[in-house]
Structures are given as C-alpha cells and as structure tokens.
Design a protein around this motif. Structure first.
Motif, PDB file in Angstrom:
ATOM      1  N   ASP A 188      -3.019   8.435  14.489  1.00 16.92           N
ATOM      2  CA  ASP A 188      -2.772   7.782  13.192  1.00 16.92           C
ATOM      3  C   ASP A 188      -2.031   8.712  12.240  1.00 16.92           C
ATOM      4  O   ASP A 188      -1.094   8.303  11.565  1.00 16.92           O
ATOM      5  N   GLY A 189      -2.455   9.969  12.180  1.00 12.85           N
ATOM      6  CA  GLY A 189      -1.793  10.942  11.307  1.00 12.85           C
ATOM      7  C   GLY A 189      -0.343  11.164  11.700  1.00 12.85           C
ATOM      8  O   GLY A 189       0.547  11.223  10.846  1.00 12.85           O
ATOM      9  N   ALA A 190      -0.098  11.288  12.997  1.00 14.46           N
ATOM     10  CA  ALA A 190       1.270  11.506  13.481  1.00 14.46           C
ATOM     11  C   ALA A 190       2.165  10.303  13.181  1.00 14.46           C
ATOM     12  O   ALA A 190       3.314  10.463  12.754  1.00 14.46           O
ATOM     13  N   LEU A 191       1.649   9.097  13.391  1.00 15.23           N
ATOM     14  CA  LEU A 191       2.435   7.895  13.104  1.00 15.23           C
ATOM     15  C   LEU A 191       2.745   7.773  11.611  1.00 15.23           C
ATOM     16  O   LEU A 191       3.865   7.407  11.229  1.00 15.23           O
ATOM     17  N   GLY A 206     -12.462   6.937   9.321  1.00 12.03           N
ATOM     18  CA  GLY A 206     -11.821   5.625   9.235  1.00 12.03           C
ATOM     19  C   GLY A 206     -11.453   5.188   7.830  1.00 12.03           C
ATOM     20  O   GLY A 206     -11.094   4.031   7.621  1.00 12.03           O
ATOM     21  N   ILE A 207     -11.511   6.083   6.858  1.00 16.38           N
ATOM     22  CA  ILE A 207     -11.255   5.711   5.466  1.00 16.38           C
ATOM     23  C   ILE A 207      -9.824   5.211   5.276  1.00 16.38           C
ATOM     24  O   ILE A 207      -9.587   4.290   4.493  1.00 16.38           O
ATOM     25  N   ASP A 208      -8.861   5.772   6.009  1.00 15.61           N
ATOM     26  CA  ASP A 208      -7.481   5.310   5.903  1.00 15.61           C
ATOM     27  C   ASP A 208      -7.349   3.852   6.337  1.00 15.61           C
ATOM     28  O   ASP A 208      -6.608   3.086   5.733  1.00 15.61           O
ATOM     29  N   ARG A 209      -8.094   3.464   7.344  1.00 15.60           N
ATOM     30  CA  ARG A 209      -8.075   2.077   7.816  1.00 15.60           C
ATOM     31  C   ARG A 209      -8.690   1.136   6.778  1.00 15.60           C
ATOM     32  O   ARG A 209      -8.194   0.035   6.572  1.00 15.60           O
ATOM     33  N   PHE A 210      -9.755   1.571   6.129  1.00 16.47           N
ATOM     34  CA  PHE A 210     -10.353   0.756   5.073  1.00 16.47           C
ATOM     35  C   PHE A 210      -9.357   0.566   3.928  1.00 16.47           C
ATOM     36  O   PHE A 210      -9.247  -0.526   3.372  1.00 16.47           O
ATOM     37  N   TYR A 211      -8.620   1.605   3.550  1.00 15.97           N
ATOM     38  CA  TYR A 211      -7.623   1.519   2.484  1.00 15.97           C
ATOM     39  C   TYR A 211      -6.545   0.491   2.827  1.00 15.97           C
ATOM     40  O   TYR A 211      -6.093  -0.246   1.961  1.00 15.97           O
ATOM     41  N   MET A 223      -1.583   8.649   3.990  1.00 14.37           N
ATOM     42  CA  MET A 223      -1.470   9.906   4.742  1.00 14.37           C
ATOM     43  C   MET A 223      -2.536  10.912   4.327  1.00 14.37           C
ATOM     44  O   MET A 223      -3.151  11.566   5.167  1.00 14.37           O
ATOM     45  N   ILE A 224      -2.766  11.030   3.040  1.00  9.46           N
ATOM     46  CA  ILE A 224      -3.779  11.970   2.544  1.00  9.46           C
ATOM     47  C   ILE A 224      -5.174  11.554   3.014  1.00  9.46           C
ATOM     48  O   ILE A 224      -5.959  12.385   3.478  1.00  9.46           O
ATOM     49  N   LEU A 225      -5.455  10.262   2.918  1.00  6.78           N
ATOM     50  CA  LEU A 225      -6.750   9.768   3.395  1.00  6.78           C
ATOM     51  C   LEU A 225      -6.898   9.988   4.891  1.00  6.78           C
ATOM     52  O   LEU A 225      -7.972  10.367   5.369  1.00  6.78           O
ATOM     53  N   ALA A 226      -5.819   9.760   5.651  1.00  4.25           N
ATOM     54  CA  ALA A 226      -5.870   9.931   7.099  1.00  4.25           C
ATOM     55  C   ALA A 226      -6.104  11.391   7.478  1.00  4.25           C
ATOM     56  O   ALA A 226      -6.847  11.681   8.417  1.00  4.25           O
ATOM     57  N   LYS A 236       0.852  -1.191   0.000  1.00  6.22           N
ATOM     58  CA  LYS A 236       0.000   0.000   0.000  1.00  6.22           C
ATOM     59  C   LYS A 236       0.889   1.243   0.000  1.00  6.22           C
ATOM     60  O   LYS A 236       1.994   1.245   0.515  1.00  6.22           O
ATOM     61  N   ASN A 237       0.371   2.303  -0.553  1.00  9.40           N
ATOM     62  CA  ASN A 237       1.098   3.543  -0.718  1.00  9.40           C
ATOM     63  C   ASN A 237       0.949   4.399   0.550  1.00  9.40           C
ATOM     64  O   ASN A 237      -0.158   4.739   0.954  1.00  9.40           O
ATOM     65  N   ARG A 238       2.070   4.749   1.170  1.00 11.80           N
ATOM     66  CA  ARG A 238       2.073   5.537   2.398  1.00 11.80           C
ATOM     67  C   ARG A 238       1.529   6.949   2.158  1.00 11.80           C
ATOM     68  O   ARG A 238       0.837   7.505   3.006  1.00 11.80           O
TER      69      ARG A 238
END
Length: 106
Positions: A57-60, A28-33, A18-21, A12-14
């Motif tokens: 999540d964004g910071a990590l 929760g869209i970043d988690r679905f991705y 990040m943009i989704l997060a 998966k593309n980081r």
C-alpha cells in the motif's frame, strides 16, 4: 431532489493517505480514511498482512503521488467511491508540458 449535485463528494487527499499509511497503515487506518472499512478491519487484524500489505500500500501510494506530480491524472489507489485521490508530492505538477499549482489549487 438530488443532493449529490448540491454537495459533490470531495476527493481524498493523497498526502494525508500516504502519511497515515506510513505511520498507522499497519493498523489499517489509511483504508478507513479512504472509506474502505472492510479491508481496513482485515488489514488491522492481520497487522498489515504481517507487513506485506502495509509495504505494498505504501509503495503504491508513493508511486501514485510521484506519477501525479508528473501529470498523470488517474492513479492505482482509489477511495471507496472509486474516485482518484488528489495532490502529488510537490506544490506544482507538470501537466501538458507546463507547471500547474497542485497543493493550493481550488
């Protein structure tokens, strides 16, 4: 016949994560991705843990992308299969004291 050898799973593309997060992470869209649909539902129902889960999540992800650009291969955030994400913050990354292409590498 083993199909995983014929079609290996892609990382998966980081940057997309990040943009989704940042923009849709509160839902929760970043988690679905990343394929983590159970935690995606929980994050969405709690509105990103009232913003706390969204921020963490964004910071990590941001820290992972920065460290990847400096040559670290393994990150904090993984997809549902336990694979590391690919790509850092810049087109080139510092690896073993040399600059290597990151975004457009094959």
């Amino acid at each position: 016949m083993n199909t995983t050898k014929l079609n290996p799973p892609t990382q998966k593309n980081r940057l997309i994560t990040m943009i989704l997060a940042m923009f849709l992470g509160i839902f929760g869209i970043d988690r679905f991705y990343l394929g983590k649909w159970k935690s995606g539902i929980a994050k969405g129902l709690t509105l990103g843990g009232l913003g706390i889960w969204w921020f963490i999540d964004g910071a990590l992800l941001l820290m992972d992308a920065f460290l990847h650009s400096l040559g670290k291969d393994s990150g904090f955030v993984k997809d549902a299969r336990g694979q590391d994400l690919r790509l850092g913050l810049s087109m080139y990354r510092l690896k073993d004291g040399r600059l290597q292409r990151d975004w457009f590498s094959s």
